[in-house]
Design a protein around this motif. Structure first.
Motif, mmCIF file in Angstrom:
data_model
loop_
_atom_site.group_PDB
_atom_site.id
_atom_site.type_symbol
_atom_site.label_atom_id
_atom_site.label_comp_id
_atom_site.label_asym_id
_atom_site.label_seq_id
_atom_site.Cartn_x
_atom_site.Cartn_y
_atom_site.Cartn_z
ATOM 1 N N TRP A 65 0.837 -1.196 0.000
ATOM 2 C CA TRP A 65 0.000 0.000 0.000
ATOM 3 C C TRP A 65 0.872 1.247 0.000
ATOM 4 C CZ3 TRP A 65 -2.868 -2.059 4.888
ATOM 5 C CH2 TRP A 65 -3.737 -3.100 4.524
ATOM 6 N N ASP A 66 0.437 2.270 -0.706
ATOM 7 C CA ASP A 66 1.140 3.550 -0.660
ATOM 8 C C ASP A 66 1.056 4.136 0.742
ATOM 9 O OD1 ASP A 66 1.785 3.441 -3.339
ATOM 10 O OD2 ASP A 66 0.004 4.572 -3.974
ATOM 11 N N GLU A 67 2.074 4.872 1.121
ATOM 12 C CA GLU A 67 2.048 5.577 2.399
ATOM 13 C C GLU A 67 0.865 6.531 2.420
ATOM 14 O OE1 GLU A 67 5.410 7.754 5.102
ATOM 15 O OE2 GLU A 67 5.123 8.505 3.068
ATOM 16 N N GLY A 68 0.096 6.506 3.490
ATOM 17 C CA GLY A 68 -1.097 7.338 3.584
ATOM 18 C C GLY A 68 -0.767 8.780 3.953
ATOM 19 N N ARG A 69 -1.703 9.664 3.650
ATOM 20 C CA ARG A 69 -1.497 11.089 3.949
ATOM 21 C C ARG A 69 -1.381 11.326 5.456
ATOM 22 N NH1 ARG A 69 -4.903 15.364 5.202
ATOM 23 N NH2 ARG A 69 -6.700 13.965 5.104
ATOM 24 N N LEU A 70 -2.284 10.735 6.227
ATOM 25 C CA LEU A 70 -2.236 10.930 7.674
ATOM 26 C C LEU A 70 -1.013 10.247 8.271
ATOM 27 C CD1 LEU A 70 -6.026 10.397 8.470
ATOM 28 C CD2 LEU A 70 -4.783 12.571 8.376
ATOM 29 N N GLU A 71 -0.670 9.076 7.756
ATOM 30 C CA GLU A 71 0.547 8.380 8.203
ATOM 31 C C GLU A 71 1.765 9.274 8.013
ATOM 32 O OE1 GLU A 71 3.321 4.545 6.896
ATOM 33 O OE2 GLU A 71 1.528 5.062 5.747
ATOM 34 N N ARG A 72 1.815 9.945 6.857
ATOM 35 C CA ARG A 72 2.959 10.811 6.551
ATOM 36 C C ARG A 72 2.979 12.021 7.480
ATOM 37 N NH1 ARG A 72 1.435 12.119 1.881
ATOM 38 N NH2 ARG A 72 2.052 10.126 0.988
ATOM 39 N N GLU A 113 1.591 12.426 10.529
ATOM 40 C CA GLU A 113 1.821 12.086 11.944
ATOM 41 C C GLU A 113 3.121 11.307 12.155
ATOM 42 O OE1 GLU A 113 0.188 12.706 14.751
ATOM 43 O OE2 GLU A 113 -1.909 13.165 14.294
ATOM 44 N N GLY A 114 3.600 10.637 11.086
ATOM 45 C CA GLY A 114 4.738 9.747 11.259
ATOM 46 C C GLY A 114 4.371 8.517 12.053
ATOM 47 N N LEU A 115 3.142 8.011 11.860
ATOM 48 C CA LEU A 115 2.650 6.851 12.606
ATOM 49 C C LEU A 115 2.228 5.758 11.624
ATOM 50 C CD1 LEU A 115 0.529 8.618 15.373
ATOM 51 C CD2 LEU A 115 2.798 7.579 15.624
ATOM 52 N N GLU A 116 2.955 4.644 11.654
ATOM 53 C CA GLU A 116 2.750 3.603 10.659
ATOM 54 C C GLU A 116 1.379 2.949 10.723
ATOM 55 O OE1 GLU A 116 5.235 -0.086 12.203
ATOM 56 O OE2 GLU A 116 5.969 1.784 13.060
ATOM 57 N N GLN A 117 0.777 2.879 11.931
ATOM 58 C CA GLN A 117 -0.507 2.194 12.070
ATOM 59 C C GLN A 117 -1.640 2.919 11.354
ATOM 60 O OE1 GLN A 117 1.186 3.768 14.432
ATOM 61 N NE2 GLN A 117 -0.054 4.422 16.166
ATOM 62 N N LEU A 118 -1.453 4.206 11.058
ATOM 63 C CA LEU A 118 -2.507 4.953 10.373
ATOM 64 C C LEU A 118 -2.718 4.450 8.941
ATOM 65 C CD1 LEU A 118 -1.842 8.580 11.653
ATOM 66 C CD2 LEU A 118 -3.680 7.025 12.331
ATOM 67 N N ARG A 119 -1.731 3.776 8.372
ATOM 68 C CA ARG A 119 -1.922 3.215 7.031
ATOM 69 C C ARG A 119 -3.047 2.185 7.034
ATOM 70 N NH1 ARG A 119 3.195 0.853 3.763
ATOM 71 N NH2 ARG A 119 4.132 2.635 4.868
ATOM 72 N N PHE A 120 -3.151 1.413 8.111
ATOM 73 C CA PHE A 120 -4.267 0.461 8.220
ATOM 74 C C PHE A 120 -5.603 1.199 8.269
ATOM 75 C CE2 PHE A 120 -0.889 -2.336 10.016
ATOM 76 C CZ PHE A 120 -1.078 -3.448 9.224
#
Length: 266
Positions: A209-216, A218-225
């Motif tokens: 999956w592409d890195e998500g906007r919110l993940e980017r 916040e710098g929080l990997e779990q937000l990609r889920f």
């Protein structure tokens, strides 16, 4: 294999390069590296069938193998610990029921946090991921706020619905709550404990999956889920008198060492 526990560790941390090899002194003054202490914490967890360190750095590999850890090498292109766990599972050729990610910067993680986490995921067959949350005392909440006011990224906080499903995670202190809370008084803020239990299918999909906007942001990997509408179960765990903190910044070293002395942990 029912449960595989992976400790992802990289040397080139942007906030704290070389962090896995930083030494922490326990109550007796004995120094052990962060990755060694994380390994010791992992080995204390019951119900885990295999523990491996996943790294892309020869220095970490040599050090970990020196104290008896099993190490699997992963690519430098892994963007976070979840991707590193996914690659480790693939490289090992395993098909576990559950994969646990015990990140290498949380050596004070009590064994029951992980045990409760695995039990929580097993009891929620519709959840893709589970992660522990710890209700903050007034003192812990104040420490999180103080870090943010000083421009430091301290712990992560979590908000979740009545069914325990995660709504959001942030490096800000959320939810906002007016008023003060006594040092030992429960607050409405939940500290996210940086441990994950994944169903292997969801973990295998994650790196694609592409890195998500919110993940980017916040710098929080779990937000990609969450950005892919995958369900994360927040499992509330009990401190049982233990203090908990993660090593995010150099300033956290004396804080963790003080906690270990206070709890008489070596």
């Amino acid at each position: 294999m029912p449960v595989l526990l992976v400790i992802p560790a990289r040397y080139a941390s942007s906030r704290y390069p070389g962090k896995p090899l930083v030494e922490l002194r326990g109550a007796s003054g004995q120094a052990r590296s962060l990755i060694r202490r994380s390994w010791d914490a992992a080995m204390a967890v019951s119900g885990v069938d295999r523990v491996v360190v996943a790294t892309d750095d020869g220095r970490i590999r040599d050090h970990a193998e020196g104290f008896g850890a099993e190490v699997v090498m992963t690519a430098t292109s892994c963007r976070n610990g979840t991707e590193r766990c996914a690659e480790a599972v693939a490289n090992l050729g395993l098909s576990p029921e559950i994969v646990v990610n015990l990140q290498g910067d949380a050596p004070l993680t009590p064994a029951w946090f992980v045990e409760d986490l695995v039990a929580g995921l097993r009891a929620a067959p519709d959840a893709d991921v589970a992660t522990p949350v710890l209700r903050c005392s007034g003192r812990m909440r104040a420490d999180l706020i103080a870090d943010r006011m000083a421009g430091r990224v301290g712990g992560t906080t979590a908000v979740f619905g009545h069914d325990g499903r995660a709504l959001y995670f942030s490096k800000e202190v959320i939810p906002f709550a007016a008023g003060d809370y006594g040092d030992d008084q429960p607050s409405p803020v939940f500290h996210h404990v940086g441990v994950y239990a994944y169903r292997p299918g969801a973990l295998a999909e994650y790196p694609g999956w592409d890195e998500g906007r919110l993940e980017r942001l916040e710098g929080l990997e779990q937000l990609r889920f969450l950005e892919r509408n995958r369900s994360i179960l927040c499992v509330e765990v009990e401190a049982r008198g233990r203090q908990f903190w993660e090593l995010n910044n150099p300033e956290d070293v004396p804080r963790l060492e003080t906690m270990m002395r206070d709890m008489n942990l070596d």
